[in-house]
Write an enzyme that holds these catalytic residues in place. Sequence first.
Site, mmCIF file in Angstrom:
data_model
loop_
_atom_site.group_PDB
_atom_site.id
_atom_site.type_symbol
_atom_site.label_atom_id
_atom_site.label_comp_id
_atom_site.label_asym_id
_atom_site.label_seq_id
_atom_site.Cartn_x
_atom_site.Cartn_y
_atom_site.Cartn_z
ATOM 1 N N ILE A 233 -0.189 -1.854 0.253
ATOM 2 C CA ILE A 233 0.467 -0.864 1.117
ATOM 3 C C ILE A 233 -0.445 -0.483 2.279
ATOM 4 O O ILE A 233 0.003 -0.339 3.417
ATOM 5 C CB ILE A 233 0.860 0.398 0.314
ATOM 6 C CG1 ILE A 233 1.877 0.036 -0.765
ATOM 7 C CG2 ILE A 233 1.418 1.482 1.237
ATOM 8 C CD1 ILE A 233 2.131 1.150 -1.770
ATOM 9 N N CYS A 234 -1.719 -0.329 1.988
ATOM 10 C CA CYS A 234 -2.681 0.163 2.986
ATOM 11 C C CYS A 234 -2.663 -0.621 4.305
ATOM 12 O O CYS A 234 -2.608 -0.001 5.376
ATOM 13 C CB CYS A 234 -4.086 0.188 2.403
ATOM 14 S SG CYS A 234 -4.237 1.235 0.939
#
Length: 184
Positions: A50-51
């Site tokens: 996600i980052c």
Amino acid sequence: MLTVGDKIPNFKVKATVSLEKGKEFQDITNETFKGKWLVLFAWPKDFTFICPTEIAEFGKKNKDFTDRDAQVLGLSTDSEFVHHAWRTHHPDLKNLPFPMLADIKHELCNALGILHKEEGVALRATFIADPEGIIRHVTVNDLSVGRNVSETIRTLDALQTDELCPCNWTKGEETLTQKLSKAG
């Protein structure tokens, strides 16, 4: 956790600022961008899923922030060398226009109050601070949910009006303050 009205804490960390040999790293402090709005966003770990979607989106929209006299700062508890390796090997992160802060001692994350209690990594927190370093907005997401960078820009716009902004207000629309003054 620090909240609206609190001051961004004093800090000094190493940051990855470039992939250019000899210019990769820089010390960044709470005074480095004095007089600018700050958008400080934290993510849990480098080399995750996600980052990079969030970091890349902040990078793509960096001009929207600079047009608003705001400096974006990314933050995690990974080292500057891990940040550098990630930027080197992830195509969406190679040309990031903002510093990636390395809080390996967890001092800044602890001062902000954003360390995950079990995992010991930064939560997905976003702070907007005014030019005096006063926090004007905070959001925090669970580790599994990415944030909306466009909403961060919308919130910054609303804060910069210094007026009453209704739900879903966007830049260019009338504020409640303007409507009230016309009714008066």
